[in-house]
Design a protein around this motif. Sequence first.
Motif, PDB file in Angstrom:
ATOM      1  N   LYS A  76      28.854  22.804  -4.188  1.00 31.26           N
ATOM      2  CA  LYS A  76      28.450  21.328  -4.371  1.00 31.26           C
ATOM      3  C   LYS A  76      26.942  21.176  -5.548  1.00 31.26           C
ATOM      4  O   LYS A  76      26.022  20.871  -4.349  1.00 31.26           O
ATOM      5  N   PRO A  77      27.080  20.559  -5.727  1.00 35.96           N
ATOM      6  CA  PRO A  77      25.493  20.406  -6.519  1.00 35.96           C
ATOM      7  C   PRO A  77      24.548  19.137  -5.427  1.00 35.96           C
ATOM      8  O   PRO A  77      25.067  18.418  -4.983  1.00 35.96           O
ATOM      9  N   LEU A 113      18.843  24.239  -3.014  1.00 39.49           N
ATOM     10  CA  LEU A 113      19.524  23.827  -4.812  1.00 39.49           C
ATOM     11  C   LEU A 113      17.934  25.113  -4.911  1.00 39.49           C
ATOM     12  O   LEU A 113      18.274  26.789  -5.435  1.00 39.49           O
ATOM     13  N   ALA A 114      16.786  25.444  -4.290  1.00 35.42           N
ATOM     14  CA  ALA A 114      15.820  26.221  -4.512  1.00 35.42           C
ATOM     15  C   ALA A 114      16.620  27.629  -3.911  1.00 35.42           C
ATOM     16  O   ALA A 114      16.786  29.015  -4.615  1.00 35.42           O
ATOM     17  N   GLY A 134      31.795  25.559 -14.735  1.00 29.64           N
ATOM     18  CA  GLY A 134      31.723  25.309 -13.211  1.00 29.64           C
ATOM     19  C   GLY A 134      31.651  26.715 -12.233  1.00 29.64           C
ATOM     20  O   GLY A 134      30.762  26.131 -11.355  1.00 29.64           O
ATOM     21  N   LEU A 135      32.025  27.411 -13.234  1.00 25.61           N
ATOM     22  CA  LEU A 135      32.589  28.745 -12.851  1.00 25.61           C
ATOM     23  C   LEU A 135      30.761  29.689 -12.333  1.00 25.61           C
ATOM     24  O   LEU A 135      30.645  29.758 -13.128  1.00 25.61           O
ATOM     25  N   ALA A 136      31.372  30.204 -11.109  1.00 22.60           N
ATOM     26  CA  ALA A 136      29.920  31.139 -11.034  1.00 22.60           C
ATOM     27  C   ALA A 136      30.597  32.520 -11.836  1.00 22.60           C
ATOM     28  O   ALA A 136      31.808  32.617 -11.846  1.00 22.60           O
ATOM     29  N   HIS A 191      24.846  24.860 -10.995  1.00 19.92           N
ATOM     30  CA  HIS A 191      24.082  23.659 -11.083  1.00 19.92           C
ATOM     31  C   HIS A 191      24.231  23.477 -12.559  1.00 19.92           C
ATOM     32  O   HIS A 191      22.488  23.575 -12.848  1.00 19.92           O
ATOM     33  N   PRO A 192      24.890  22.875 -12.647  1.00 19.87           N
ATOM     34  CA  PRO A 192      25.119  21.908 -14.288  1.00 19.87           C
ATOM     35  C   PRO A 192      23.818  21.057 -14.596  1.00 19.87           C
ATOM     36  O   PRO A 192      23.501  20.401 -14.021  1.00 19.87           O
TER      37      PRO A 192
END
Length: 421
Positions: free
Chosen positions: A27-28, A328-329, A14-16, A64-65
């Motif tokens: 946060k997703p 998200l986009a 979950g890391l950039a 965003h997994p």
Amino acid sequence: MRQRTLWPLILATGLAVAGCGSAAPTKPSAGSAARKIVVWDWKSGEPGAASYVEKAKTDFAGKHPGVTVEFVAQPFDQYYTLLGAALQSGKGPDVMLFNGGGQLRDRVGTLIPLDPYVAEDKERLAGWDAFSKDGKIYAAPVTLQGHPIYYNKSLYQKAGLDPASPPKTWNDFVADCAAIKKAGAKCFALGNKEGIGIQFFMSGLGPGILTPKEYDDWIAGKRDWSSPHVKEIFSLWKKVNDDGLNNEGANSTAMFNDAFTVFDTGKAANIIGLMSDIGHWKDFGEFLGPENVGVMTSPVVTAGATPVLPYDGGIGYGVSKTAKDPQLAADLVRSLTSTAALTAFYEGAGAITADTTIDVSQSAPAVAAIVPQIKGGKPALHVALSSKTLDLMGRLSQQLLSGSASVDDVVTQLAASDKAS
């Protein structure tokens, strides 16, 4: 035929990516685990952009997994027609690539403002103005696009000229062209089959023709098409061709990539090129050798002109109003403009990117000549015009070269189009 590249972005972490220029992991969005984002562009299918896209998708997957991103690489010559039809039918993509300027501004009605999403990136990235309208940002810049005049140092030397001292005035430039002709080459490589050669000419040589006030007024929308200096741009366009300074058949020579080939192969000593990832320092250096690719600003044509590097945001990604999850986009747009991704684009394709934090100090001499000019540069003249006016200018420029239109007729028609835009 369009090319599809489908990447399921399913990574455990979950890391950039470190150094990407983005904030802490986002946060997703609600329901993002079952979501897909569709991106339209004309870059993702090109080999030179492969590492750039890979870095961007890795950055996005870390935040965003489980979200799938589908890149649809459209042919550039049909891109805006296909995009317009898709948007009109309500089946357009979530994220779209645009050229800065008129192509973006004419379509802001289909996009969401990105200001709330890209605030943290504004200092790091340059070129925002080309993707803005009425004080709002509609796309985030990926590259900077400018029009430096490149010259072949080996041809200058062959002609008995000093390659370390390119001409500063138009009279000196024309005199150098005469020496270059004796050495067996043309002065300019030009392609105007698509009608875009005039855009390169206007922005490349315009800074040596307009005074600083005229230049600033032009960019601000206060354009006087009947002024002597504006007319001089089109008069010089015709004179250069009439005097045989261009390669033969400019109106039947495609800028992409036939005109660039004329320069690459040493048949012409100068070309008004690009800063992004084609027709630029890296392409030319692969043929001529990096040490032989020189860069000059516009020679001074009229008294009072103060040449600067003309540049804007080159290409950038925006988010459609029809995107099901704008956050998200927008996060994908941020990944596509992250430092990690843009560094890969610079290293892989030679693009002068919008990220001002990337170290280019060890690059080719041409880059060392271009980058310091960015701070004092100004927006390119043609980018201030609408896409409709640019299309008209392209057709009229062909008529000027063929002798079927006069300068007065051309500026009259362009003034009317500009006013109506």
